[in-house]
Scaffold this motif. Structure first.
Motif, mmCIF file in Angstrom:
data_model
loop_
_atom_site.group_PDB
_atom_site.id
_atom_site.type_symbol
_atom_site.label_atom_id
_atom_site.label_comp_id
_atom_site.label_asym_id
_atom_site.label_seq_id
_atom_site.Cartn_x
_atom_site.Cartn_y
_atom_site.Cartn_z
ATOM 1 N N VAL A 84 0.875 -1.173 0.000
ATOM 2 C CA VAL A 84 0.000 0.000 0.000
ATOM 3 C C VAL A 84 0.911 1.221 0.000
ATOM 4 N N TYR A 85 0.689 2.123 -0.955
ATOM 5 C CA TYR A 85 1.523 3.316 -1.106
ATOM 6 C C TYR A 85 0.781 4.514 -0.515
ATOM 7 N N LEU A 86 1.385 5.139 0.498
ATOM 8 C CA LEU A 86 0.725 6.224 1.220
ATOM 9 C C LEU A 86 1.428 7.545 0.978
ATOM 10 N N ASP A 87 0.623 8.638 0.901
ATOM 11 C CA ASP A 87 1.212 9.966 0.811
ATOM 12 C C ASP A 87 1.544 10.468 2.215
ATOM 13 N N GLU A 88 1.991 11.703 2.305
ATOM 14 C CA GLU A 88 2.433 12.222 3.608
ATOM 15 C C GLU A 88 1.290 12.360 4.611
ATOM 16 N N ASN A 89 0.042 12.310 4.116
ATOM 17 C CA ASN A 89 -1.113 12.365 5.010
ATOM 18 C C ASN A 89 -1.657 10.975 5.349
ATOM 19 N N GLY A 90 -0.962 9.952 4.872
ATOM 20 C CA GLY A 90 -1.394 8.592 5.163
ATOM 21 C C GLY A 90 -2.509 8.098 4.267
ATOM 22 N N GLU A 91 -2.747 8.771 3.148
ATOM 23 C CA GLU A 91 -3.803 8.362 2.223
ATOM 24 C C GLU A 91 -3.221 7.525 1.085
ATOM 25 N N PRO A 92 -3.886 6.449 0.701
ATOM 26 C CA PRO A 92 -3.384 5.612 -0.408
ATOM 27 C C PRO A 92 -3.333 6.395 -1.719
ATOM 28 N N LEU A 93 -2.247 6.198 -2.449
ATOM 29 C CA LEU A 93 -2.039 6.889 -3.719
ATOM 30 C C LEU A 93 -2.445 6.052 -4.922
ATOM 31 N N THR A 94 -2.555 4.743 -4.734
ATOM 32 C CA THR A 94 -2.855 3.833 -5.849
ATOM 33 C C THR A 94 -3.803 2.742 -5.347
ATOM 34 N N PRO A 95 -4.370 1.966 -6.257
ATOM 35 C CA PRO A 95 -5.069 0.753 -5.821
ATOM 36 C C PRO A 95 -4.077 -0.218 -5.172
ATOM 37 N N LEU A 96 -4.594 -1.219 -4.488
ATOM 38 C CA LEU A 96 -3.764 -2.291 -3.950
ATOM 39 C C LEU A 96 -3.588 -3.322 -5.075
ATOM 40 N N TYR A 97 -2.500 -3.181 -5.826
ATOM 41 C CA TYR A 97 -2.309 -3.994 -7.026
ATOM 42 C C TYR A 97 -2.242 -5.479 -6.695
ATOM 43 N N ASN A 98 -2.806 -6.287 -7.561
ATOM 44 C CA ASN A 98 -2.827 -7.736 -7.396
ATOM 45 C C ASN A 98 -1.447 -8.309 -7.706
ATOM 46 N N TYR A 99 -0.958 -9.183 -6.840
ATOM 47 C CA TYR A 99 0.373 -9.752 -7.074
ATOM 48 C C TYR A 99 0.412 -10.711 -8.260
ATOM 49 N N LEU A 100 -0.765 -11.050 -8.822
ATOM 50 C CA LEU A 100 -0.804 -11.883 -10.023
ATOM 51 C C LEU A 100 -0.792 -11.052 -11.308
ATOM 52 N N LYS A 101 -0.756 -9.736 -11.160
ATOM 53 C CA LYS A 101 -0.728 -8.838 -12.329
ATOM 54 C C LYS A 101 0.529 -9.127 -13.148
ATOM 55 N N SER A 102 0.353 -9.236 -14.454
ATOM 56 C CA SER A 102 1.495 -9.537 -15.314
ATOM 57 C C SER A 102 2.524 -8.415 -15.239
ATOM 58 N N TYR A 103 3.796 -8.784 -15.415
ATOM 59 C CA TYR A 103 4.889 -7.819 -15.255
ATOM 60 C C TYR A 103 5.576 -7.595 -16.598
ATOM 61 N N PRO A 104 5.846 -6.343 -16.957
ATOM 62 C CA PRO A 104 6.485 -6.056 -18.262
ATOM 63 C C PRO A 104 7.876 -6.690 -18.358
ATOM 64 N N GLU A 105 8.066 -7.482 -19.377
ATOM 65 C CA GLU A 105 9.310 -8.232 -19.533
ATOM 66 C C GLU A 105 10.523 -7.303 -19.656
ATOM 67 N N ALA A 106 10.373 -6.238 -20.435
ATOM 68 C CA ALA A 106 11.508 -5.331 -20.662
ATOM 69 C C ALA A 106 11.930 -4.652 -19.358
ATOM 70 N N LEU A 107 10.946 -4.260 -18.559
ATOM 71 C CA LEU A 107 11.253 -3.593 -17.285
ATOM 72 C C LEU A 107 11.933 -4.564 -16.324
ATOM 73 N N LYS A 108 11.424 -5.793 -16.290
ATOM 74 C CA LYS A 108 12.027 -6.819 -15.436
ATOM 75 C C LYS A 108 13.484 -7.040 -15.828
ATOM 76 N N ASN A 109 13.716 -7.185 -17.121
ATOM 77 C CA ASN A 109 15.075 -7.427 -17.592
ATOM 78 C C ASN A 109 16.008 -6.271 -17.272
ATOM 79 N N SER A 110 15.481 -5.043 -17.310
ATOM 80 C CA SER A 110 16.329 -3.872 -17.064
ATOM 81 C C SER A 110 16.904 -3.894 -15.649
ATOM 82 N N LEU A 111 16.101 -4.342 -14.668
ATOM 83 C CA LEU A 111 16.614 -4.395 -13.297
ATOM 84 C C LEU A 111 17.689 -5.466 -13.168
ATOM 85 N N TYR A 112 17.419 -6.650 -13.726
ATOM 86 C CA TYR A 112 18.382 -7.732 -13.556
ATOM 87 C C TYR A 112 19.681 -7.458 -14.299
ATOM 88 N N VAL A 113 19.595 -6.847 -15.462
ATOM 89 C CA VAL A 113 20.811 -6.491 -16.204
ATOM 90 C C VAL A 113 21.652 -5.496 -15.399
#
Length: 461
Positions: A84-113
């Motif tokens: 859960v991502y909170l702003d300085e007032n403790g309010e959520p900034l985004t939905p609570l993303y599902n951990y089964l959400k598909s992940y962009p392959e290029a972005l994943k590779n960029s971190l590991y590289v």
């Protein structure tokens, strides 16, 4: 006199439960809720965070009004890999993303590289590459895809710590959440992994708090001790750690069958990672080597196939008893079933078996369990180490006599027990902060055991 209790919020993907547990670890009150999922900005299903937040406040308010109970403390356990991502007032900034959400392959590779490759990062963080199920990767995605939101994030809290934050207003990090297949924690250095610091996200996790700590908090005029929350898999292990000192492995069975060894701190090898091993984190901060197979799911799929072939109702198989004579027939019929030929395997052989080979549904079902046991023992041996003399099986397969007998036969050098503790996750979450609310020590009789012996080896399985 009102009965002293602890309130435990046990938040699963489907059911959200609240328990009141007394000083003898009896559940004296229970309520559950299910929320309709909402969707994120991509239209993908996700947890309804507002419903969850309201439910925590409303439920706690209601139990505090119950005259027969004196709520001394509250703690939380939830599924993992969810931020859960909170702003300085403790309010959520985004939905609570599902951990089964598909992940962009290029972005994943960029971190590991950038940080030495998949194998290096996986070995150091004791986690296979799992996309969004590595919750650290969710933060990396937010930083790269939505930098304006990322820059507004004051706190990134795993779900158990967010629920604790709702009551205390204190942002903390907990090792059972940070350390479980997140790719955030370097198990060799016992600190955040280098990529976490380099990407400047470690400052968003809050202060580390021990999983057995709590904070005195006023809620609606009542002073209560509030725990920091735990990852549910780690919480479910706590009753066993409280009751047994001799080394053991717990096989937690459900959709996944997870073999947890709290007495194996050996670093994961590249080969183990490839076979779906990972490390969970003990609530005291030690690594728990684990392996997992998708055996519960496989059981359901193949059970339907057997039921369809023999025109039997699937529920009837729940009442089947272990039949050594059937095992003996199968050993003569299928060569690899015999002790001389038997090999443990990473995969079940049953999906490829021709059901016409079996005379009865009972025979086919015994073979299904036999094949699953060969897979289970293969998985178990990935985490077994010297000194482990007992295996506990909880969950669905622990109630399956055929499974339990065949497991005992397959590992005759180890004592095999079916174990059960009612609501193990909730009980473990309460035990984690026992000293903060309970004047009694933890009971030593909360786990029921049924021993299965290996004497049936006379059937030459």
């Amino acid at each position: 006199m009102p009965k002293p209790v602890i309130a435990i919020f046990d938040v699963g993907k489907t059911n959200k439960k609240l328990f009141l547990i007394d000083e003898n670890y009896q559940i004296v009150y229970e309520r559950s809720a299910r929320f309709v999922e909402t969707v994120d900005e991509d239209g993908e299903p996700c947890e309804n965070l507002e419903s969850l937040r309201s439910s925590v406040y409303d439920s706690l308010h209601q139990v505090l009004q119950l005259k027969e109970f004196d709520v001394k403390a509250v703690n939380f356990s939830t599924y993992g890999a969810s931020f859960v991502y909170l702003d300085e007032n403790g309010e959520p900034l985004t939905p609570l993303y599902n951990y089964l959400k598909s992940y962009p392959e290029a972005l994943k590779n960029s971190l590991y590289v950038k940080y030495g490759g998949e194998e290096k990062v996986s070995l150091e963080t004791a986690s296979p590459v799992l996309g969004s199920l590595n919750s650290g990767m969710q933060l990396y995605r937010l930083k790269n895809e939505k930098p304006e939101i990322f820059n507004s994030v004051k706190w990134a809290l795993h779900l158990p710590q967010y629920l604790s934050y709702l009551i205390t207003g204190k942002a903390v990090a907990d090792i059972t959440s940070i350390g479980c297949h997140t790719q955030l924690w370097d198990f060799n250095k016992n600190q955040y992994h280098e990529w976490v610091s380099a990407e400047e996200i470690d400052g968003k996790f809050g202060t580390f708090a021990p999983a057995d700590s709590s904070l005195k908090t006023d809620f609606e005029g009542k002073s209560i001790q509030v725990g920091v929350g735990l990852h549910d898999s780690s919480a479910a292990l706590i009753p066993y750690l409280a009751n047994f000192n001799a080394p053991f492995v717990l096989i937690s069975t459900g959709t996944w069958c997870i073999s947890l060894n709290p007495f194996n701190q050996e670093p994961l090898t590249a080969e183990e990672l490839k076979q779906d091993c990972l490390c969970y984190m003990h609530f005291k901060g030690k690594a728990i080597k684990a392996s997992r197979i998708f055996a519960g799911y496989e059981h359901e799929v193949q059970l339907k196939r057997i039921a369809g072939h023999f025109d039997r109702a699937a529920y009837l198989f729940k009442h089947l008893k272990f039949n050594p004579a059937v095992i003996l027939r199968l050993a003569n019929k299928i060569p690899e079933n015999s002790v001389e030929q038997q090999e443990f395997s990473a995969n079940s052989a049953f999906p490829a078996r021709d059901l016409s080979l079996f005379q009865t549904a009972e025979e086919a079902y015994h073979q299904l369990i036999f094949d699953l046991i060969k897979q289970q023992v293969y998985s178990l041996k990935l985490v077994l180490n010297a000194g482990v003399k007992r295996v506990f099986v909880d969950g669905g397969f622990g109630k399956n006599a055929i499974y339990m007998h065949l497991l005992a036969i397959a590992i005759p050098e180890i004592e095999v027990y079916a174990s059960s503790v009612s609501q193990a996750t909730a009980i473990g979450t309460a035990l984690a902060i026992n000293d903060a609310w309970n004047k009694n020590p933890a009971p030593t009789d909360m786990i029921q055991l049924k021993y299965y012996s290996a004497i049936q080896r006379t059937t030459h399985v």
